[in-house]
Write a protein that holds these residues in place. Structure first.
Motif, short mmCIF file in Angstrom:
data_model
loop_
_atom_site.label_atom_id
_atom_site.label_comp_id
_atom_site.label_asym_id
_atom_site.label_seq_id
_atom_site.Cartn_x
_atom_site.Cartn_y
_atom_site.Cartn_z
N GLY A 285 70.13 -7.09 7.45
CA GLY A 285 70.99 -5.91 7.37
C GLY A 285 72.18 -5.96 6.43
O GLY A 285 72.75 -4.93 6.11
N ASP B 63 69.68 -1.48 15.95
CA ASP B 63 69.44 -1.74 14.53
C ASP B 63 68.80 -3.12 14.41
O ASP B 63 69.10 -4.00 15.22
N GLU B 64 67.96 -3.30 13.42
CA GLU B 64 67.19 -4.55 13.31
C GLU B 64 66.45 -4.78 14.63
O GLU B 64 66.47 -5.87 15.20
N LYS C 144 68.96 3.14 5.93
CA LYS C 144 68.67 3.44 7.34
C LYS C 144 69.97 3.68 8.12
O LYS C 144 69.99 4.47 9.05
N THR C 145 71.03 2.98 7.73
CA THR C 145 72.29 3.13 8.49
C THR C 145 72.76 4.58 8.45
O THR C 145 73.09 5.17 9.48
#
Ligand code: ADP
Ligand code: MG
Length: 483
Positions: A362, A208-209, A115-116
């Motif tokens: 993550g 993110d998260e 995803k990053t």
């Protein structure tokens, strides 16, 4: 944000009533013709289990060359990316063309599915003009912020785009962000650093998260940050998990959002085999751990999760006696120490890392083949993320979750998610009672009270020697795999 205030006061979304209300006037709404999509799109989506919702979702792409056509600016990084990665992952296939549209997006894809990269490459390309600070990435922990920053530095090499990891260092935010295009930080650090200042130039906010950042502990800070970035900024929310109530909250903050989800939502990765191990009581867990060591099941690097800082310290002391190169990481340590511990684990000089949920979101550690949930997780979401520290980018691994009589009432919730993720669960376990919503909420708020971790055993010379040999063997195996 009103919706925040609503949820904070404990008001929950009433699905039944919502469905009822909608049905009252849905018949009078003009019925849209279902959109017929090109077969190639459907094939890719079907093959890679990509689901989308929202208006005008572009076709997924399936090769790096398509990406470089879409984002010519990324040609500068072409070699770097194609040398490192053979294929696009499912979330990347859909996110790359979608994020190009500069629109609000929710993307939910399994742990370790890239995803990053899926948000960093579009971001780097979209901030290319370099007039002002345009991008903001927020992550729940400093460790994750550092990890994302490092990936940013690698991916932006040669593009001229500058990223900055924001930490409290006695400098003003303005000074830190001067001549910088993207900042990466935790919400708490940013709130402290911003003070009364606004962030008017920000065009892209990446959370993110994101489901964790909508948790009570972070919600106020995220809300404050988003208010300071107003002016039509685009929001991208990425996570491996998102429960329906949190998703509703996320939607309330977005304009004409698109959603991508890959695979089964709120499930574990399929590459980590999973086992639930009954240990009767707390002492039994320490014995079980020792047995696993003696049986040669602990091939470093291993991550061992516990439920609190104190227990991380206690178990750290215990295991250090057994295995040298064991460290514990938790929120009680200062930033410098935490940074060193993570680095040591990454480089292999630490074999066993005992940690709290601080590490569960993550973090991308290569080669972790075993996760031990020494303390039973406080929620299914925590379980999914802990398990997700292994089995990344297609690697295979194993996870063992210890449980005692105290944990037994909650075993079914983990058994359910294992089953949902495609694993076999013993029939008797599936017949257990699922804990009620109240019980689950109680556990999430407060961990089970446990006896302190201590045992009287000492490691024998032979076991110490055995562990050392095992580690050497595993390092050699990994070196061979890389070749
Ligand atoms: P997530 O955020 O989905 O949990 P990460 O972005 O941390 O996962 O990526 C997990 C790992 O997968 C990283 O080591 C990353 O370098 C690797 N990765 C990313 N994209 C690809 C790809 N297209 N092919 C193979 N590995 C990839
Ligand atoms: Mg991630």
């Amino acid at each position: 944000m009103d919706s925040f205030a609503m949820l904070k006061d404990g008001v929950s979304f009433d699905r039944k009533r919502f469905a009822n209300d909608i049905s009252l006037f849905s018949e009078s709404l003009p019925q849209k013709k279902p959109k017929i999509e090109a077969p190639s799109t459907n094939n890719i989506r079907k093959e890679f289990k990509i689901h989308t919702s929202g208006s005008n979702i572009p076709e997924p792409i399936s090769s790096w060359s398509q990406l470089f056509q879409l984002y010519p600016f990324l040609q500068k990084t072409q070699d770097l990316i194609t040398k490192q990665y053979e294929n696009l992952t499912a979330v990347q296939m859909q996110a790359f063309p979608l994020l190009m549209q500069k629109r609000d997006t929710i993307a939910i894809a399994p742990t370790g599915s890239g995803k990053t990269l899926a948000y960093l490459l579009p971001l780097i390309s979209l901030v290319k003009n370099r007039e002002k600070l345009k991008g903001l990435i927020i992550t729940p922990t400093k460790e994750l912020a550092r990890q994302v920053f490092k990936e940013f530095v690698v991916l932006s090499e040669g593009t001229g785009i500058v990223g900055q990891l924001i930490r409290k260092r006695g400098k003003e935010l303005e000074e830190l962000t001067e001549d910088c295009d993207v900042i990466i930080c935790t919400p708490l650090t940013l709130v402290h650093m911003m003070g009364e200042n606004d962030l008017p130039s920000i065009e892209f906010v990446i959370i993110d998260e994101s489901d964790q950042l909508f948790d009570m502990g972070y919600l106020d800070q995220v809300d404050q940050i988003l208010k300071k970035c107003q002016g039509g900024c685009t929001k991208w929310m990425f996570s491996a998990t998102m429960l329906p109530a949190v998703e509703m909250l996320a939607y309330s903050m977005l304009i004409d959002p698109a959603k991508i989800s890959v695979g089964i939502q709120n499930a574990t990765v399929s590459t980590v085999s999973q086992e639930l191990k009954f240990c009767t009581n707390e002492a039994g867990k320490t014995i079980a751990l020792k047995q696993m060591m003696q049986n040669g099941e602990l091939s470093p690097p291993v991550l061992v999760f516990v439920q609190s800082k104190d227990r991380a310290i206690q178990l750290g002391k215990e295991i250090k006696e057994l295995v040298p190169h064991t460290l514990a990481i938790h929120s009680g340590l200062d930033d410098k120490n935490r940074e060193i511990i993570v680095k040591n684990f990454r480089t292999g000089s630490t074999w066993i890392l005992i940690c709290t949920d601080l590490m569960s979101r993550g973090m991308d550690f290569h080669g972790v083949r075993l996760i031990i949930n020494f303390d039973f997780p406080q929620s299914v979401i925590s379980y999914i993320h802990r398990i997700g520290r292994a089995g990344r980018a297609g690697e295979t691994a194993k996870a063992v979750t210890f449980y005692t009589i105290e944990d037994a009432p909650y075993v079914k919730m983990i058994a359910n998610v294992m089953k949902k993720s495609g694993f076999e669960v013993p029939e008797w376990m599936m017949k257990l009672k699922t804990p009620s919503k109240e019980m689950k909420k109680k556990l999430e708020k407060k961990p089970i009270k446990r006896e302190n971790i201590s045992s009287k055993y000492r490691i024998s010379r032979s076991l110490r020697k055995f562990m050392k040999k095992k580690h050497q063997q595993s390092s050699e195996d990994q070196a061979e795999e890389k070749i």
